[in-house]
Each structure stands twice: as C-alpha cells, then as structure tokens.
Design a protein around this motif. Structure first.
Motif, PDB file in Angstrom:
ATOM      1  N   ILE A   1       0.773  -1.184   0.105  1.00  0.00           N
ATOM      2  CA  ILE A   1       0.067  -0.230  -0.026  1.00  0.00           C
ATOM      3  C   ILE A   1       0.874   1.190  -0.016  1.00  0.00           C
ATOM      4  O   ILE A   1       2.229   1.134   0.341  1.00  0.00           O
ATOM      5  CB  ILE A   1      -0.858   0.070   1.001  1.00  0.00           C
ATOM      6  N   THR A   2       0.351   2.576  -0.212  1.00  0.00           N
ATOM      7  CA  THR A   2       1.120   3.666  -0.435  1.00  0.00           C
ATOM      8  C   THR A   2       1.289   4.190   1.067  1.00  0.00           C
ATOM      9  O   THR A   2       0.544   3.744   1.950  1.00  0.00           O
ATOM     10  CB  THR A   2       0.226   4.746  -1.230  1.00  0.00           C
ATOM     11  N   VAL A   3       2.150   4.859   1.044  1.00  0.00           N
ATOM     12  CA  VAL A   3       2.651   5.596   2.346  1.00  0.00           C
ATOM     13  C   VAL A   3       1.447   6.467   2.874  1.00  0.00           C
ATOM     14  O   VAL A   3       0.906   6.353   4.324  1.00  0.00           O
ATOM     15  CB  VAL A   3       3.723   6.424   2.184  1.00  0.00           C
ATOM     16  N   ASP A   4       0.680   6.939   2.139  1.00  0.00           N
ATOM     17  CA  ASP A   4      -0.429   7.737   2.350  1.00  0.00           C
ATOM     18  C   ASP A   4      -1.552   6.988   3.045  1.00  0.00           C
ATOM     19  O   ASP A   4      -2.267   7.505   4.023  1.00  0.00           O
ATOM     20  CB  ASP A   4      -1.043   8.586   1.273  1.00  0.00           C
ATOM     21  N   GLU A   5      -1.669   5.718   2.704  1.00  0.00           N
ATOM     22  CA  GLU A   5      -2.580   4.620   3.197  1.00  0.00           C
ATOM     23  C   GLU A   5      -2.111   4.158   4.520  1.00  0.00           C
ATOM     24  O   GLU A   5      -2.956   3.767   5.377  1.00  0.00           O
ATOM     25  CB  GLU A   5      -2.852   3.670   2.247  1.00  0.00           C
ATOM     26  N   TYR A   6      -0.875   4.076   4.670  1.00  0.00           N
ATOM     27  CA  TYR A   6      -0.417   3.719   5.762  1.00  0.00           C
ATOM     28  C   TYR A   6      -0.388   4.142   7.261  1.00  0.00           C
ATOM     29  O   TYR A   6      -0.187   5.470   7.080  1.00  0.00           O
ATOM     30  CB  TYR A   6       1.313   2.939   5.555  1.00  0.00           C
ATOM     31  N   ARG A   7      -0.775   3.779   8.236  1.00  0.00           N
ATOM     32  CA  ARG A   7      -1.088   4.530   9.493  1.00  0.00           C
ATOM     33  C   ARG A   7      -0.276   4.202  10.437  1.00  0.00           C
ATOM     34  O   ARG A   7      -0.342   4.671  11.594  1.00  0.00           O
ATOM     35  CB  ARG A   7      -2.472   4.089   9.927  1.00  0.00           C
ATOM     36  N   GLY A   8       1.015   3.659  10.371  1.00  0.00           N
ATOM     37  CA  GLY A   8       1.838   3.311  11.396  1.00  0.00           C
ATOM     38  C   GLY A   8       3.155   4.034  11.482  1.00  0.00           C
ATOM     39  O   GLY A   8       3.961   3.514  11.989  1.00  0.00           O
ATOM     40  N   THR A   9       3.501   4.830  10.454  1.00  0.00           N
ATOM     41  CA  THR A   9       4.690   5.459  10.373  1.00  0.00           C
ATOM     42  C   THR A   9       4.940   6.071  11.919  1.00  0.00           C
ATOM     43  O   THR A   9       4.153   6.549  12.512  1.00  0.00           O
ATOM     44  CB  THR A   9       4.558   6.696   9.493  1.00  0.00           C
ATOM     45  N   GLY A  10       6.248   6.015  12.246  1.00  0.00           N
ATOM     46  CA  GLY A  10       6.749   6.559  13.712  1.00  0.00           C
ATOM     47  C   GLY A  10       6.391   5.809  14.951  1.00  0.00           C
ATOM     48  O   GLY A  10       6.613   5.738  16.012  1.00  0.00           O
ATOM     49  N   LYS A  11       5.435   4.570  14.535  1.00  0.00           N
ATOM     50  CA  LYS A  11       4.939   3.519  15.781  1.00  0.00           C
ATOM     51  C   LYS A  11       5.784   2.446  15.799  1.00  0.00           C
ATOM     52  O   LYS A  11       5.821   1.784  14.496  1.00  0.00           O
ATOM     53  CB  LYS A  11       3.606   3.457  15.558  1.00  0.00           C
ATOM     54  N   ASN A  12       5.906   1.679  16.831  1.00  0.00           N
ATOM     55  CA  ASN A  12       6.433   0.366  16.820  1.00  0.00           C
ATOM     56  C   ASN A  12       5.614  -0.645  16.792  1.00  0.00           C
ATOM     57  O   ASN A  12       4.099  -0.626  16.648  1.00  0.00           O
ATOM     58  CB  ASN A  12       6.821   0.138  18.391  1.00  0.00           C
ATOM     59  N   TRP A  13       5.995  -1.761  16.435  1.00  0.00           N
ATOM     60  CA  TRP A  13       4.825  -2.942  15.871  1.00  0.00           C
ATOM     61  C   TRP A  13       4.361  -3.414  17.253  1.00  0.00           C
ATOM     62  O   TRP A  13       4.951  -3.135  18.163  1.00  0.00           O
ATOM     63  CB  TRP A  13       5.584  -4.010  15.242  1.00  0.00           C
TER      64      TRP A  13
END
Length: 379
Positions: free
Chosen positions: A364-376
């Motif tokens: 998926i694109t970065v714009d769709e992704y919601r986990g930037t800057g967060k740990n798994w």
C-alpha cells in the motif's frame, strides 16, 4: 569545533572523521533540497582548517554532497606524523565558514562516540536581540525541549549563549536554534515540488529497486582474513544509517544491508528501537532456526520507500553469524527485532520483502499506511 580525544583502544588513531551538514530550512526538506541543487556547498567556500594542538592537520574528502560533507582529519602534515597512541589524550580543533544563505539558524550535534561532556557556545551581536532555544531527540523519541536552558552572558556588545551536558547518551541529537531581530523579513522563495520518500532515500545514497545488486546474493567475508573489508563495509552502513535517519523517524527501529549502499558483501546493521540500544552488526548471517509461530506486520524498505507491505515473519529466529575475528555466533531475536533482522538477511540473499508477501497481496502507499513512527505491537 573543539574535541578532546582519548584513545581507549589498542591501536594508534591516525585520523578523525569530521562532518559538515547544512540545512537552510529545517522541517522543509523539499525547499532545502531545491536550494542546494541550485547552489551546492563547496569546499572552496568552507575554507576548512584543522589543528592537533599546535600542529596543522591535513585532510582528505570522504563524501562531497550538495549539503553534506565528510572529511578525514589526518594526524599528519607535510612535515611530520603524530598518531594518537593507546592511552594518550589530545585536543583537535577545526574551523569552517558557511554563509547565512546556506547555513540556516540552527546548530545540531549527534553523539556518535562515548562523550563525557558536550558544550556549545553561540555568539551574536547583541544589537540583533538574539533568542536561543534547543531540543533533544534520539532513535525513538521525537524532538523534546532541552532539559536545561542555554545560559546567556554579554561582553562588549556580544551576546554569548552557552549550553553544556554531561555524559550524553549515544545516538542522542541536540539542536540549538536561534532567532535574530530583522528589519527586512525574508522573502519566500518559489515553492519546490515535494520529493517522494524514495527520492529522499536516493539522495541519501540508498540503492533503489531495479538495481541488480539488490537481487544478487551477497558474497560472504573470509574472516578474519578480510577483517579490514568487513570493517569498511560496516562503517559505510553506519554512515548510510546516519544520513537516512536525518530524513525520517524510525519508531520500529531500522536496518541497512550492504547491497543497499552498493557493497555486494554479506554485512548488515540493525538499529533496535530502544533509545539506548547499540547497533547490531551481522556478518555472514543466515537463519539457523525459526519458530513455526508467525505474524503479519507492515514493513518498509529504504530501496522502495514509497510503499509498505504486509509481510509474514516468524516470531522468533536464531541467526548464525560471524565476528570480525572469525568467531562463529548464534543469536536469538524475537518479535520486532526478529522481523528487522530477517528483513536484512533477506537483502543479503538477494530477496526483497515483496518476495515474502502472501500471494495476491500488494503493498500500500505511504499515504494509506497509518503506522509511521510507531512500533509494531505484539500480544
């Protein structure tokens, strides 16, 4: 810049790595990139000089980019050599000049070596009514205010701001910024197009998808015979990580494999997400054991950073690898760290995470992704 150095190793030190990075518009990378493409910083204007005590130091260029320079300051000159031997201490100083048109009103220092004291002094004409503030960040923490303020003193029309910290943690970054009273506000420049994440990684020297080096298995090191080559590869990886981390926040930790900096050898470095964690160096790594229990998490790859892919990985893995001196090792990694390590081991086998995704799934694109800057997250 003034550094007091103490050689705690077992070999003489013959050079010291100095870095010069400029950013006219912090927080506006596309604007800064456009400026330095049209008006790159040059060594001629830097007028770099260096001394060890009273002895001049020669220097050689390691990296020369539009807004980023690295030079080796040599413990030598045309007349003599003066290595720093084990147990010895010395002080080196180096100076350079950058015009305000290229520099920006900030100064940043990253702690890359064990440091007893870091002190920064900023001097301005008092008539400009300067104000100074600062921030601190780390591998996992975003910018936060400095824990102590810069102290101001005045002397014959000069305002001096001094800030000092003792025993700063490794990988911490400290930034001081300033504002000067100006009767002529700066005119905004024509806005530049926002670069894509992959463009930024390309500018940081990361090999991008489509280059054959990324799909060719890396050649193992013959250790300890090739220890020097292994050290050089690891240093190139650490340098690449520093450049990349200046462009993006990695809340999950991060890793980099030698093929991604165009070195087709079996070396990788993983940076855990913990603020005080040391880099994990993997030479000639391979999977010795993997758990049957798996999960699926989104991963990003610096070699195609515009997308994120949902990748199944074992929750626990044992990696066989080799120390520089040839000693074989077995190391267990779990959860997010196992995922980071496996991602880099794949790179050394000529695989990308796309090869690990479930059939029929796409990134998926970065714009769709919601986990930037967060740990798994793990239960």
């Amino acid at each position: 810049m003034r550094r007091r150095l103490h050689n705690t190793g077992t070999e003489p030190v013959t050079r010291y790595l100095a870095r010069i990075a400029v950013d006219r518009y912090p927080g506006e990378p596309e604007r800064s990139n456009a400026l330095y493409r049209s008006r790159p910083l040059t060594f001629d204007e830097l007028q770099l000089t260096a001394h060890c005590g009273d002895e001049p130091m020669t220097w050689t260029v390691k990296h020369d980019r539009d807004a980023f320079k690295e030079v080796w300051l040599e413990f030598a000159n045309a007349r003599t050599r003066f290595p720093l031997y084990p147990g010895q201490e010395t002080e080196i100083t180096y100076t350079y000049s950058v015009s305000e048109a290229l520099w920006g009103r900030w100064f940043q220092r990253a702690v890359r070596l064990p440091t007893r004291q870091l002190s920064v002094s900023l001097a301005f004409p008092a008539t400009l009514q300067p104000t100074v503030w600062g921030t601190e960040s780390s591998l996992t923490a975003t910018f936060a205010p400095l824990r102590t303020p810069a102290e101001r003193t005045e002397d014959e029309g000069t305002a001096v701001f001094t800030w000092t910290t003792l025993d700063p943690p490794l990988h911490a970054r400290f930034r001081l910024e300033w504002h000067l009273k100006s009767d002529t506000p700066e005119q905004p420049e024509e806005s530049a197009p926002v670069p894509t994440p992959s463009t930024l990684m390309t500018q940081a020297g990361i090999v991008q998808e489509g280059d054959p080096v990324l799909t060719t298995p890396a050649r193992p090191f013959d250790l300890p015979a090739e220890a020097d080559q292994a050290h050089a590869a690891v240093q190139a990886l650490l340098d690449g990580i520093d450049r990349v981390r200046a462009l993006h926040t990695f809340g999950k930790g991060m890793g980099l494999a030698a093929p991604q900096v165009n070195i087709a050898r079996a070396a990788a470095v993983v940076i855990p997400p913990a603020a005080d964690a040391q880099p994990i160096v993997l030479l000639n790594p391979s999977v010795a054991e993997a758990s049957t229990e798996m999960d699926r998490q989104y991963e990003g790859c610096l070699s195609f950073f515009d997308v994120r892919g949902l990748v199944p990985r074992p929750l626990s893995v044992v990696i066989a690898h080799t120390d520089v001196d040839g000693t074989p090792r077995l190391t267990r990694f779990e959860h997010g760290l196992a995922r980071l390590v496996l991602h880099e081991v794949d790179h050394l086998q000529g695989l990308l995470y796309r090869d690990r995704m479930d059939p029929g799934t796409e990134p998926i694109t970065v714009d769709e992704y919601r986990g930037t800057g967060k740990n798994w997250t793990y239960s």
